[in-house]
Scaffold this motif. Structure first.
Motif, short mmCIF file in Angstrom:
data_model
loop_
_atom_site.label_atom_id
_atom_site.label_comp_id
_atom_site.label_asym_id
_atom_site.label_seq_id
_atom_site.Cartn_x
_atom_site.Cartn_y
_atom_site.Cartn_z
N PHE A 117 -4.57 2.14 -1.76
CA PHE A 117 -3.26 2.29 -2.38
C PHE A 117 -3.29 3.23 -3.58
O PHE A 117 -4.25 3.26 -4.34
CB PHE A 117 -2.75 0.93 -2.88
N THR A 118 -2.19 3.96 -3.73
CA THR A 118 -1.92 4.66 -4.97
C THR A 118 -0.89 3.84 -5.73
O THR A 118 0.12 3.45 -5.16
CB THR A 118 -1.33 6.06 -4.69
N ILE A 119 -1.17 3.57 -6.99
CA ILE A 119 -0.20 2.82 -7.80
C ILE A 119 0.80 3.81 -8.37
O ILE A 119 0.47 4.64 -9.21
CB ILE A 119 -0.89 2.04 -8.93
N LYS A 120 2.04 3.74 -7.89
CA LYS A 120 3.07 4.66 -8.37
C LYS A 120 3.69 4.15 -9.67
O LYS A 120 4.13 4.92 -10.50
CB LYS A 120 4.17 4.81 -7.30
N GLU A 121 3.77 2.83 -9.79
CA GLU A 121 4.38 2.26 -10.98
C GLU A 121 3.93 0.82 -11.14
O GLU A 121 3.73 0.11 -10.15
CB GLU A 121 5.92 2.31 -10.82
N THR A 122 3.73 0.40 -12.36
CA THR A 122 3.42 -1.01 -12.67
C THR A 122 4.52 -1.52 -13.60
O THR A 122 4.72 -0.97 -14.67
CB THR A 122 2.06 -1.14 -13.38
N TYR B 80 5.03 -3.21 13.62
CA TYR B 80 4.35 -4.47 13.94
C TYR B 80 2.86 -4.35 13.59
O TYR B 80 2.32 -5.16 12.83
CB TYR B 80 4.56 -4.80 15.41
N SER B 81 2.24 -3.36 14.15
CA SER B 81 0.81 -3.17 13.85
C SER B 81 0.58 -2.79 12.40
O SER B 81 -0.40 -3.22 11.78
CB SER B 81 0.21 -2.07 14.75
N TYR B 82 1.49 -2.00 11.88
CA TYR B 82 1.33 -1.58 10.48
C TYR B 82 1.22 -2.80 9.56
O TYR B 82 0.29 -2.90 8.75
CB TYR B 82 2.51 -0.70 10.04
N ILE B 83 2.14 -3.73 9.72
CA ILE B 83 2.13 -4.87 8.80
C ILE B 83 0.98 -5.82 9.07
O ILE B 83 0.24 -6.21 8.16
CB ILE B 83 3.49 -5.60 8.84
N LEU B 84 0.80 -6.18 10.34
CA LEU B 84 -0.18 -7.22 10.64
C LEU B 84 -1.62 -6.72 10.63
O LEU B 84 -2.52 -7.44 10.19
CB LEU B 84 0.12 -7.85 12.00
N LYS B 85 -1.82 -5.52 11.13
CA LYS B 85 -3.20 -5.06 11.31
C LYS B 85 -3.67 -4.11 10.24
O LYS B 85 -4.85 -3.82 10.15
CB LYS B 85 -3.34 -4.42 12.70
N GLU B 86 -2.74 -3.58 9.48
CA GLU B 86 -3.14 -2.61 8.47
C GLU B 86 -2.81 -3.10 7.05
O GLU B 86 -3.68 -3.21 6.20
CB GLU B 86 -2.45 -1.27 8.76
N LEU C 189 -1.67 -6.09 5.71
CA LEU C 189 -2.18 -7.38 5.20
C LEU C 189 -3.69 -7.35 4.97
O LEU C 189 -4.16 -7.81 3.92
CB LEU C 189 -1.77 -8.54 6.12
N PRO C 190 -4.47 -6.77 5.90
CA PRO C 190 -5.91 -6.67 5.61
C PRO C 190 -6.21 -5.77 4.41
O PRO C 190 -7.08 -6.09 3.58
CB PRO C 190 -6.49 -6.06 6.90
N LEU C 191 -5.48 -4.67 4.31
CA LEU C 191 -5.75 -3.76 3.20
C LEU C 191 -5.47 -4.43 1.85
O LEU C 191 -6.21 -4.24 0.88
CB LEU C 191 -4.90 -2.49 3.35
N ILE C 192 -4.41 -5.23 1.84
CA ILE C 192 -4.10 -5.94 0.59
C ILE C 192 -5.22 -6.90 0.22
O ILE C 192 -5.63 -6.98 -0.94
CB ILE C 192 -2.74 -6.66 0.72
N LYS C 193 -5.75 -7.59 1.22
CA LYS C 193 -6.85 -8.54 0.91
C LYS C 193 -8.08 -7.80 0.40
O LYS C 193 -8.80 -8.30 -0.47
CB LYS C 193 -7.19 -9.34 2.17
#
Lengths: 296, 296
Positions: free
Chosen positions: B4-9, B125-131, B133-137
């Protein structure tokens, strides 16, 4: 002064958000206003409920506070009404009114304009105090927008809240603000709007500048003791640290040797910005503050 | 799959809203996502916190839920994270992608597209479940987007939540929805998106339709007893009573003689519409619902 037309009734938090419009004699335009009636509001009995008046900032409409401040959530919990006025006349037909985001439409600056071409329409001070609040009491008799009302606002609306409070001792039971423009006479936003709406005579500007008004302020006759003005500003508010538009410390300084000496409760909160994320975070604290002064 | 790139906090409710973007392999575009980290989230310890995944509706971006649902307020009170994904790829460069509000940009419908010209990019579908959510973890190790996550959503996102829940028993600890499109195969919104993204073979549509999926649903292995899906719909939701796009009762009917027979907790709430006013009103109840299933 005509009655309200109900444009939309929206259910939320067990209460109703009414999107209203009416023909204003102050602005000679149709004005929109949103009113939140909590479930405790009932037309049929004689029990009046208190009111918080929320003045929005530059570019905003009655929608921003209604959608993002979270005030209605607490209004339902605590039993007060909320009034979300607009920030300027719209569609007055004045040349240039739509050319700037910080002047004209969406930027009425809560003053009564003194100069052409603005003075026919740009009279938000009188509109809110002399037209809107009385009309609401007439049309919603159990919403006490006359005798049991507090005022708050954000940015330009935070300035508007403090300015109206200081100019009208006893009109409002308490005052707070989120990131208010505290010394508009000396900052770009204020100079632009005051200059255009009020003209070159700076003595007219000072009549709307909290840092001048506070010097003559007699105190709030409604408050027996511990009168305060609560202000939150984020340490990462770019309009403050970068642009120096807010000048909240000037108000603290100006309060010295006045009735509000030491009573400007300025809280600079670490990490917060100028957005509705900032506002909604501190709304609960502002609600609790006002409820200490409002009669339940 | 890139970081991820953090665009804003943004600071809010003592926590942080991170506006992120990343290059997605599923959509072959840059994808935006907002993540809310409550104050209970700390990178430095080994204490993982639960997550609620919020899928937004047609036309929405990651901002709508973050700004208007007030999920972050409750997230800070209760100590869970919130993920607000986008609703489609943006700027994929497909002819016609920006011509309709209910198809293309802002309307990915949470499916993996099967037909040209959409199948290269429209794979939410694949974006959210397979990409995602794992990337966030991986990137936020104490945000348990893999093993301690519940799902909710609004309208198209409510459909997305129920669909993803039913297709992946045990992936989510619980599921709820606000005004979901429950039977997309037979309503205009669904017919338009399924037809364009999935083609004419309706057996492919049924793989995403909750009213079909529920027939084969095995039950959630994570829940020992009392598995339910909580759904709120407003009685004045025009997309329901006027346009008949939601068909929530069809899901209740379809659940008969399945693992979820009698377990679709459909609440039709008097007076409420389809807006974020409706959502934010019932967010507290949905949060309480999910917290019964999530591990604290």
């Amino acid at each position: 002064m005509s009655k309200f037309t109900i444009k939309e009734t929206i259910s939320l938090f067990d209460g109703k958000l009414l999107k209203l419009s009416h023909e204003s004699t102050s602005t000679k335009t149709s004005m929109d206003v949103n009113i939140y009636l909590p479930p405790q509001y009932e037309e049929s009995n004689n029990k009046e409920i208190p009111v918080i008046l929320y003045l929005a900032g530059l570019t905003c409409s009655p929608q921003n506070g209604a959608e993002k401040s979270f005030l209605p959530y607490f209004a339902s919990k605590k039993g007060f009404g909320v009034i979300f006025p607009d920030t300027s006349p719209r569609g007055a037909g004045i040349k240039g009114e739509d050319e700037n985001w910080d002047f004209g439409t969406g930027a009425g600056f809560y003053v009564d304009s003194l100069v052409e071409p603005w003075k026919e329409n740009y009279n938000m001070y009188s509109y809110i105090l002399k037209e809107l609040l009385p009309l609401i009491k007439i049309e919603f008799k159990n919403l006490d927008s006359i005798n049991n009302i507090s005022i708050t606002g954000h940015s330009m609306g935070g300035y508007g809240a403090i300015m109206m409070y200081l100019r009208n001792p006893g009109k409002f039971k308490s005052c707070s603000a989120f990131a208010p423009i505290c010394n508009p006479s000396i900052v770009p936003w204020g100079e632009k709007c005051f200059g255009n709406y009020l003209g070159n005579d700076k003595s007219e500007w000072y009549k709307y500048d909290p840092c001048y008004l506070i010097k003559e302020y007699l105190g709030n006759p409604l408050i027996k003791n511990d009168e305060k003005i609560l202000i939150h500003v984020g340490s990462k508010d770019p309009f403050d640290f970068r642009d120096n538009q807010l000048r909240c410390k000037n108000l603290v300084e100006s309060a010295k040797n006045t009735k509000l000496d030491g009573k400007i409760d300025l809280k600079i909160v670490e990490g917060y910005d100028h957005s509705y994320y900032f506002i909604s975070t501190f709304v609960p604290e502002h609600v609790e503050f006002h409820l200490k002064y409002l009669t339940k």
